[in-house]
Design an enzyme around this catalytic site. Structure first.
Site, PDB file in Angstrom:
ATOM      1  N   ASP A  67       0.811  -1.221   0.000  1.00  0.00           N
ATOM      2  CA  ASP A  67       0.000   0.000   0.000  1.00  0.00           C
ATOM      3  C   ASP A  67       0.841   1.268   0.000  1.00  0.00           C
ATOM      4  O   ASP A  67       2.067   1.224   0.199  1.00  0.00           O
ATOM      5  CB  ASP A  67      -0.964   0.003   1.203  1.00  0.00           C
ATOM      6  CG  ASP A  67      -0.298  -0.408   2.498  1.00  0.00           C
ATOM      7  OD1 ASP A  67       0.880  -0.062   2.705  1.00  0.00           O
ATOM      8  OD2 ASP A  67      -0.946  -1.080   3.305  1.00  0.00           O
ATOM      9  N   ASN A 142      -7.401  -2.319  14.137  1.00  0.00           N
ATOM     10  CA  ASN A 142      -8.822  -2.522  13.796  1.00  0.00           C
ATOM     11  C   ASN A 142      -9.006  -3.763  12.914  1.00  0.00           C
ATOM     12  O   ASN A 142     -10.067  -3.953  12.331  1.00  0.00           O
ATOM     13  CB  ASN A 142      -9.397  -1.280  13.100  1.00  0.00           C
ATOM     14  CG  ASN A 142      -8.735  -1.001  11.757  1.00  0.00           C
ATOM     15  OD1 ASN A 142      -7.807  -1.699  11.358  1.00  0.00           O
ATOM     16  ND2 ASN A 142      -9.207   0.014  11.056  1.00  0.00           N
ATOM     17  N   HIS A 144      -7.350  -4.504  10.152  1.00  0.00           N
ATOM     18  CA  HIS A 144      -7.145  -4.374   8.698  1.00  0.00           C
ATOM     19  C   HIS A 144      -5.919  -5.145   8.239  1.00  0.00           C
ATOM     20  O   HIS A 144      -4.961  -5.334   8.975  1.00  0.00           O
ATOM     21  CB  HIS A 144      -7.095  -2.896   8.253  1.00  0.00           C
ATOM     22  CG  HIS A 144      -5.885  -2.121   8.659  1.00  0.00           C
ATOM     23  ND1 HIS A 144      -5.859  -0.748   8.684  1.00  0.00           N
ATOM     24  CD2 HIS A 144      -4.642  -2.500   9.046  1.00  0.00           C
ATOM     25  CE1 HIS A 144      -4.662  -0.342   9.054  1.00  0.00           C
ATOM     26  NE2 HIS A 144      -3.915  -1.384   9.288  1.00  0.00           N
ATOM     27  N   GLU A 149      -9.738  -1.467   5.119  1.00  0.00           N
ATOM     28  CA  GLU A 149     -10.345  -1.089   6.390  1.00  0.00           C
ATOM     29  C   GLU A 149     -11.643  -1.869   6.608  1.00  0.00           C
ATOM     30  O   GLU A 149     -12.177  -2.467   5.665  1.00  0.00           O
ATOM     31  CB  GLU A 149     -10.614   0.419   6.382  1.00  0.00           C
ATOM     32  CG  GLU A 149      -9.364   1.278   6.216  1.00  0.00           C
ATOM     33  CD  GLU A 149      -8.421   1.262   7.424  1.00  0.00           C
ATOM     34  OE1 GLU A 149      -8.492   0.329   8.255  1.00  0.00           O
ATOM     35  OE2 GLU A 149      -7.594   2.182   7.533  1.00  0.00           O
TER      36      GLU A 149
HETATM   37  P1  PGA Z   1       2.129  -1.888  12.566  1.00  0.00           P
HETATM   38  O1  PGA Z   1       0.930  -1.765  11.532  1.00  0.00           O
HETATM   39  O2  PGA Z   1       3.043  -2.931  12.006  1.00  0.00           O
HETATM   40  O3  PGA Z   1       2.775  -0.532  12.598  1.00  0.00           O
HETATM   41  O4  PGA Z   1       1.528  -2.313  13.873  1.00  0.00           O
HETATM   42  C1  PGA Z   1       0.271  -2.918  11.133  1.00  0.00           C
HETATM   43  C2  PGA Z   1      -0.814  -2.605  10.159  1.00  0.00           C
HETATM   44  O5  PGA Z   1      -1.408  -1.523  10.231  1.00  0.00           O
HETATM   45  O6  PGA Z   1      -1.103  -3.470   9.319  1.00  0.00           O
END
Ligand code: PGA
Length: 254
Positions: A67, A142, A144, A149
Protein backbone atom coordinates in the site's frame (compact mmCIF):
# COMPACT_ATOMS: atom_id res chain seq x y z
CA UNK A 1 -2.63 -22.61 9.31
CA UNK A 2 0.64 -22.79 11.23
CA UNK A 3 0.69 -20.56 14.29
CA UNK A 4 4.16 -20.14 15.74
CA UNK A 5 4.51 -18.48 19.13
CA UNK A 6 7.87 -16.92 19.97
CA UNK A 7 9.19 -15.36 23.14
CA UNK A 8 9.71 -11.87 21.81
CA UNK A 9 9.89 -9.54 18.83
CA UNK A 10 13.50 -10.43 18.03
CA UNK A 11 12.59 -14.10 17.72
CA UNK A 12 9.59 -13.31 15.50
CA UNK A 13 11.86 -11.30 13.24
CA UNK A 14 14.48 -14.05 13.00
CA UNK A 15 11.87 -16.70 12.22
CA UNK A 16 10.19 -14.55 9.57
CA UNK A 17 13.52 -13.66 7.98
CA UNK A 18 14.44 -17.36 7.86
CA UNK A 19 11.24 -18.21 5.98
CA UNK A 20 11.92 -15.42 3.47
CA UNK A 21 15.61 -16.30 3.12
CA UNK A 22 14.81 -20.00 2.59
CA UNK A 23 12.44 -19.04 -0.21
CA UNK A 24 15.02 -16.77 -1.85
CA UNK A 25 17.67 -19.49 -1.68
CA UNK A 26 15.34 -22.13 -3.15
CA UNK A 27 13.76 -19.79 -5.72
CA UNK A 28 16.15 -16.90 -6.46
CA UNK A 29 13.60 -15.19 -8.74
CA UNK A 30 10.75 -15.39 -6.26
CA UNK A 31 8.10 -12.68 -5.88
CA UNK A 32 7.74 -11.16 -2.42
CA UNK A 33 4.80 -9.13 -1.20
CA UNK A 34 6.06 -6.62 1.35
CA UNK A 35 4.44 -4.59 4.10
CA UNK A 36 5.34 -1.36 5.86
CA UNK A 37 4.70 -0.56 9.53
CA UNK A 38 6.60 -1.22 12.72
CA UNK A 39 5.95 -4.98 12.73
CA UNK A 40 8.20 -6.11 9.82
CA UNK A 41 11.09 -3.76 10.68
CA UNK A 42 13.04 -6.39 12.60
CA UNK A 43 12.53 -8.88 9.79
CA UNK A 44 13.92 -6.41 7.27
CA UNK A 45 16.93 -5.71 9.52
CA UNK A 46 17.66 -9.40 9.72
CA UNK A 47 17.34 -9.78 5.94
CA UNK A 48 19.82 -6.92 5.51
CA UNK A 49 22.21 -8.65 7.90
CA UNK A 50 21.91 -11.90 5.97
CA UNK A 51 22.52 -10.07 2.71
CA UNK A 52 25.67 -8.41 4.09
CA UNK A 53 27.04 -11.28 6.13
CA UNK A 54 25.64 -14.41 4.50
CA UNK A 55 25.39 -13.39 0.82
CA UNK A 56 21.62 -13.57 0.68
CA UNK A 57 21.12 -12.51 -2.92
CA UNK A 58 18.14 -10.38 -3.96
CA UNK A 59 19.35 -9.82 -7.51
CA UNK A 60 16.50 -11.69 -9.20
CA UNK A 61 13.84 -11.16 -6.52
CA UNK A 62 10.76 -9.09 -7.39
CA UNK A 63 8.83 -7.20 -4.73
CA UNK A 64 5.34 -5.73 -4.65
CA UNK A 65 4.35 -3.49 -1.77
CA UNK A 66 0.94 -3.64 -0.18
CA UNK A 67 0.00 0.00 0.00
CA UNK A 68 0.81 3.70 -0.21
CA UNK A 69 -0.86 6.87 0.99
CA UNK A 70 -2.74 8.75 -1.69
CA UNK A 71 -1.25 12.11 -2.61
CA UNK A 72 2.21 11.12 -1.37
CA UNK A 73 5.30 10.01 -3.24
CA UNK A 74 8.89 9.37 -2.26
CA UNK A 75 10.90 12.58 -1.97
CA UNK A 76 14.58 11.88 -1.35
CA UNK A 77 15.36 15.59 -1.07
CA UNK A 78 13.53 15.60 2.28
CA UNK A 79 14.89 14.08 5.49
CA UNK A 80 13.37 10.66 6.18
CA UNK A 81 11.19 11.87 9.04
CA UNK A 82 9.58 14.47 6.77
CA UNK A 83 8.76 11.97 4.04
CA UNK A 84 6.19 9.58 5.39
CA UNK A 85 5.56 7.69 2.16
CA UNK A 86 5.53 3.91 2.33
CA UNK A 87 7.99 4.05 -0.57
CA UNK A 88 10.48 6.02 1.54
CA UNK A 89 10.04 3.61 4.43
CA UNK A 90 10.92 0.69 2.15
CA UNK A 91 13.88 2.55 0.67
CA UNK A 92 15.33 3.44 4.08
CA UNK A 93 14.50 0.26 5.94
CA UNK A 94 15.29 -2.34 3.28
CA UNK A 95 15.84 -1.50 -0.37
CA UNK A 96 18.89 0.74 -0.12
CA UNK A 97 20.75 -1.88 1.93
CA UNK A 98 20.32 -4.88 -0.39
CA UNK A 99 20.90 -5.72 -4.06
CA UNK A 100 17.32 -5.71 -5.33
CA UNK A 101 17.23 -4.36 -8.88
CA UNK A 102 15.27 -1.11 -9.23
CA UNK A 103 13.17 -2.51 -12.06
CA UNK A 104 12.11 -5.39 -9.83
CA UNK A 105 10.63 -3.13 -7.14
CA UNK A 106 6.92 -2.40 -7.52
CA UNK A 107 5.24 0.14 -5.27
CA UNK A 108 1.69 1.45 -5.36
CA UNK A 109 1.85 4.99 -6.75
CA UNK A 110 0.12 7.42 -4.42
CA UNK A 111 0.53 10.14 -7.04
CA UNK A 112 -0.96 8.29 -10.01
CA UNK A 113 -3.11 10.65 -12.08
CA UNK A 114 -5.46 7.92 -13.17
CA UNK A 115 -5.76 5.78 -10.10
CA UNK A 116 -8.15 3.22 -11.62
CA UNK A 117 -5.75 2.64 -14.46
CA UNK A 118 -2.81 2.40 -12.11
CA UNK A 119 -4.56 -0.13 -9.87
CA UNK A 120 -5.49 -2.31 -12.85
CA UNK A 121 -1.88 -2.12 -14.09
CA UNK A 122 -0.51 -3.09 -10.64
CA UNK A 123 -2.74 -6.15 -10.53
CA UNK A 124 -1.63 -7.11 -14.04
CA UNK A 125 2.05 -6.78 -13.12
CA UNK A 126 1.56 -9.17 -10.21
CA UNK A 127 0.01 -11.70 -12.56
CA UNK A 128 2.76 -11.14 -15.17
CA UNK A 129 5.39 -11.75 -12.49
CA UNK A 130 3.79 -15.13 -11.85
CA UNK A 131 1.88 -14.14 -8.70
CA UNK A 132 3.14 -13.45 -5.20
CA UNK A 133 5.06 -16.38 -3.71
CA UNK A 134 5.21 -15.03 -0.19
CA UNK A 135 3.14 -12.18 1.19
CA UNK A 136 4.35 -10.49 4.40
CA UNK A 137 1.47 -9.07 6.43
CA UNK A 138 0.86 -7.30 9.70
CA UNK A 139 -2.51 -6.61 11.23
CA UNK A 140 -3.91 -3.21 12.13
CA UNK A 141 -5.41 -2.64 15.55
CA UNK A 142 -8.82 -2.52 13.80
CA UNK A 143 -8.08 -5.83 12.06
CA UNK A 144 -7.14 -4.37 8.70
CA UNK A 145 -4.88 -6.15 6.24
CA UNK A 146 -2.90 -3.60 4.25
CA UNK A 147 -5.35 -0.66 4.14
CA UNK A 148 -8.41 -2.82 3.67
CA UNK A 149 -10.34 -1.09 6.39
CA UNK A 150 -13.39 -2.59 8.14
CA UNK A 151 -16.18 -3.05 5.63
CA UNK A 152 -13.89 -3.77 2.66
CA UNK A 153 -15.06 -6.63 0.52
CA UNK A 154 -13.13 -9.84 1.12
CA UNK A 155 -12.82 -10.20 -2.66
CA UNK A 156 -11.59 -6.61 -3.18
CA UNK A 157 -8.80 -5.78 -5.61
CA UNK A 158 -6.20 -2.99 -5.65
CA UNK A 159 -7.99 0.34 -5.22
CA UNK A 160 -8.16 3.60 -3.30
CA UNK A 161 -9.62 3.26 0.16
CA UNK A 162 -10.48 5.89 2.79
CA UNK A 163 -8.55 5.30 6.00
CA UNK A 164 -10.47 4.46 9.16
CA UNK A 165 -10.17 6.96 12.01
CA UNK A 166 -8.42 4.33 14.11
CA UNK A 167 -5.79 3.86 11.41
CA UNK A 168 -5.22 7.62 11.21
CA UNK A 169 -4.88 7.75 15.02
CA UNK A 170 -2.48 4.77 15.07
CA UNK A 171 -0.34 6.20 12.25
CA UNK A 172 -0.22 9.54 13.99
CA UNK A 173 1.07 7.97 17.20
CA UNK A 174 3.58 5.69 15.45
CA UNK A 175 4.96 7.92 12.74
CA UNK A 176 3.56 11.42 12.26
CA UNK A 177 3.67 12.88 15.76
CA UNK A 178 7.48 12.96 15.81
CA UNK A 179 7.57 14.64 12.37
CA UNK A 180 5.47 17.53 13.69
CA UNK A 181 2.77 16.83 11.06
CA UNK A 182 -0.77 17.48 12.35
CA UNK A 183 -3.52 14.87 12.16
CA UNK A 184 -5.44 17.08 9.76
CA UNK A 185 -2.47 17.23 7.38
CA UNK A 186 -2.05 13.46 7.36
CA UNK A 187 -3.25 11.48 4.36
CA UNK A 188 -6.80 10.22 4.75
CA UNK A 189 -6.80 7.89 1.72
CA UNK A 190 -4.52 5.12 0.54
CA UNK A 191 -4.05 2.88 -2.45
CA UNK A 192 -4.03 -0.70 -1.26
CA UNK A 193 -3.86 -4.22 -2.57
CA UNK A 194 -7.26 -5.84 -2.13
CA UNK A 195 -8.08 -8.77 0.11
CA UNK A 196 -8.87 -10.83 -2.98
CA UNK A 197 -5.39 -10.04 -4.31
CA UNK A 198 -3.72 -10.93 -1.02
CA UNK A 199 -5.58 -14.25 -0.92
CA UNK A 200 -4.01 -15.20 -4.26
CA UNK A 201 -0.51 -15.20 -2.75
CA UNK A 202 0.89 -18.72 -2.46
CA UNK A 203 2.05 -18.26 1.12
CA UNK A 204 0.75 -15.68 3.60
CA UNK A 205 3.16 -14.82 6.42
CA UNK A 206 1.44 -12.76 9.08
CA UNK A 207 3.39 -11.24 11.96
CA UNK A 208 2.18 -9.55 15.12
CA UNK A 209 3.67 -8.59 18.43
CA UNK A 210 2.59 -6.94 21.64
CA UNK A 211 -0.51 -7.05 23.81
CA UNK A 212 -2.13 -4.27 21.77
CA UNK A 213 -2.74 -6.82 19.01
CA UNK A 214 -3.94 -9.71 21.21
CA UNK A 215 -7.71 -9.11 21.12
CA UNK A 216 -7.94 -8.37 17.41
CA UNK A 217 -5.71 -11.33 16.55
CA UNK A 218 -7.91 -13.76 18.44
CA UNK A 219 -10.90 -12.43 16.51
CA UNK A 220 -9.11 -12.53 13.15
CA UNK A 221 -7.72 -16.04 13.59
CA UNK A 222 -10.48 -17.74 15.57
CA UNK A 223 -13.62 -15.63 15.21
CA UNK A 224 -16.05 -15.51 12.30
CA UNK A 225 -14.69 -14.53 8.88
CA UNK A 226 -16.06 -11.02 8.41
CA UNK A 227 -15.40 -7.90 6.40
CA UNK A 228 -15.56 -6.03 9.73
CA UNK A 229 -12.09 -7.56 10.40
CA UNK A 230 -10.52 -7.96 6.99
CA UNK A 231 -7.54 -9.95 8.33
CA UNK A 232 -10.04 -12.69 9.25
CA UNK A 233 -9.87 -13.57 5.54
CA UNK A 234 -6.66 -15.38 6.50
CA UNK A 235 -8.91 -18.27 7.55
CA UNK A 236 -10.02 -18.65 3.93
CA UNK A 237 -6.53 -18.41 2.39
CA UNK A 238 -6.29 -21.41 0.07
CA UNK A 239 -2.48 -21.62 0.15
CA UNK A 240 0.06 -21.95 2.93
CA UNK A 241 -0.46 -19.72 5.96
CA UNK A 242 2.09 -19.01 8.68
CA UNK A 243 1.35 -16.71 11.60
CA UNK A 244 4.24 -15.76 13.88
CA UNK A 245 3.37 -14.07 17.16
CA UNK A 246 5.00 -13.26 20.45
CA UNK A 247 3.43 -14.43 23.71
CA UNK A 248 1.77 -11.06 24.32
CA UNK A 249 0.04 -11.02 20.94
CA UNK A 250 -0.98 -14.67 21.33
CA UNK A 251 -2.40 -14.19 24.83
CA UNK A 252 -6.06 -14.21 23.84
CA UNK A 253 -5.96 -17.19 21.45
CA UNK A 254 -7.99 -20.17 22.59
P1 PGA B 1 2.13 -1.89 12.57
O1 PGA B 1 0.93 -1.77 11.53
O2 PGA B 1 3.04 -2.93 12.01
O3 PGA B 1 2.77 -0.53 12.60
O4 PGA B 1 1.53 -2.31 13.87
C1 PGA B 1 0.27 -2.92 11.13
C2 PGA B 1 -0.81 -2.61 10.16
O5 PGA B 1 -1.41 -1.52 10.23
O6 PGA B 1 -1.10 -3.47 9.32
Amino acid sequence: MDIIIKENYQEISLAAASIIADLIRSKPDCVLGLATGSTPLGTYRELIRRHKEENLDFFKVKTFNLDEYQGIGIDLSKPYDQDRSAARFMHEELFKHINLQKENIYLPDGLARDMNNFCAWYEQEIVKAGGIDLQVLGIGSNGHWAFNEPGSSLSSRTRVQPLAQQTIDDNYESFYKKSGISKEAMPHFAVTLGIGTILESRHALMLANGEKKAAILAKALQGPVTSAITASAIQTHPGKVTVILDRAAAAKLK
